[in-house]
Design an enzyme around this catalytic site. Sequence first.
Site, PDB file in Angstrom:
ATOM      1  N   LYS A   1      -0.617   5.476 -13.396  1.00 41.42           N
ATOM      2  CA  LYS A   1      -0.171   4.951 -14.693  1.00 41.42           C
ATOM      3  C   LYS A   1       0.898   5.889 -15.264  1.00 41.42           C
ATOM      4  O   LYS A   1       0.671   7.096 -15.387  1.00 41.42           O
ATOM      5  CB  LYS A   1      -1.391   4.893 -15.614  1.00 41.42           C
TER       6      LYS A   1
HETATM    7  O1  G3P Z   1      -5.548   0.154 -21.899  1.00 41.30           O
HETATM    8  C1  G3P Z   1      -5.017   0.650 -23.081  1.00 41.30           C
HETATM    9  C2  G3P Z   1      -6.059   0.647 -24.114  1.00 41.30           C
HETATM   10  O2  G3P Z   1      -7.036   1.584 -23.790  1.00 41.30           O
HETATM   11  C3  G3P Z   1      -5.595   0.895 -25.487  1.00 41.30           C
HETATM   12  O3  G3P Z   1      -6.548   0.336 -26.308  1.00 41.30           O
HETATM   13  O4  G3P Z   1      -7.784  -0.028 -28.362  1.00 41.30           O
HETATM   14  O5  G3P Z   1      -6.795   2.226 -27.856  1.00 41.30           O
HETATM   15  O6  G3P Z   1      -5.348   0.309 -28.481  1.00 41.30           O
HETATM   16  P1  G3P Z   1      -6.612   0.742 -27.834  1.00 41.30           P
END
Ligand code: G3P
Length: 217
Positions: free
Chosen positions: A83
């Site tokens: 990634k």
């Molecule tokens: O895969 C990316 C994800 O983990 C981000 O999620 O909820 O931290 O915006 P969030």
Amino acid sequence: MKFFVDTAEFDAIAELHELGMVDGVTTNPSLIKKSGRDILDVTKQICDLVDGPVSAEVTATDADTMISEGRKLAGIAENIAVKVPLTWDGLKACKVLSDDGHMVNVTLCFSANQALLAAKAGATFISPFIGRIDDIGLDGMELIEDIRTVYDNYGFETQILAASIRSVNHVLDCARIGADVMTAPPAVIKSLVNHPLTDKGLATFLADIDAAGIKIL
Ligand code: G3P
């Protein structure tokens, strides 16, 4: 639509894996921090369990170090997707690592133009962050629609990996639009089963089973 689990909590992945719900896993530095585990150890443990792609994120910001880190991460297992962030250095690393034959997930995507660049750099996956766009009062799902249109217009094979999924509606909307993959925390995936009419209907059936003394075994 493939289901990836967005966590570095091994037990939570294992629980969903047993149900056949895990087509892959995504992690990021925040999720690794939350797990309290060493990135290499936990990533190896996840790769030993899950057959599908397991995303592990680089920590550097310059392309050369990202490439070195990516090659080290890719050495953990065949199913690693390296990634990298959506910067010019990240795109450069994407191109080199893709040319090496590694899967690459380009993350932190917030526009269709960024997604176009990632596809041209050979990304296996593009990760648009739906929830974080909603957080600033915009519509994250419009981005999924735009990327779907752009990729389909030109036959790009980069898979749309809808990330930052926070709700059951996000999951349904992604499936309607045709995202290739969605990655969500275990709690969101588990909540997909919930429906009050299922609970109500089952309560009625159970009452009737009891009243009629219905037995099978
Ligand atoms: O895969 C990316 C994800 O983990 C981000 O999620 O909820 O931290 O915006 P969030």
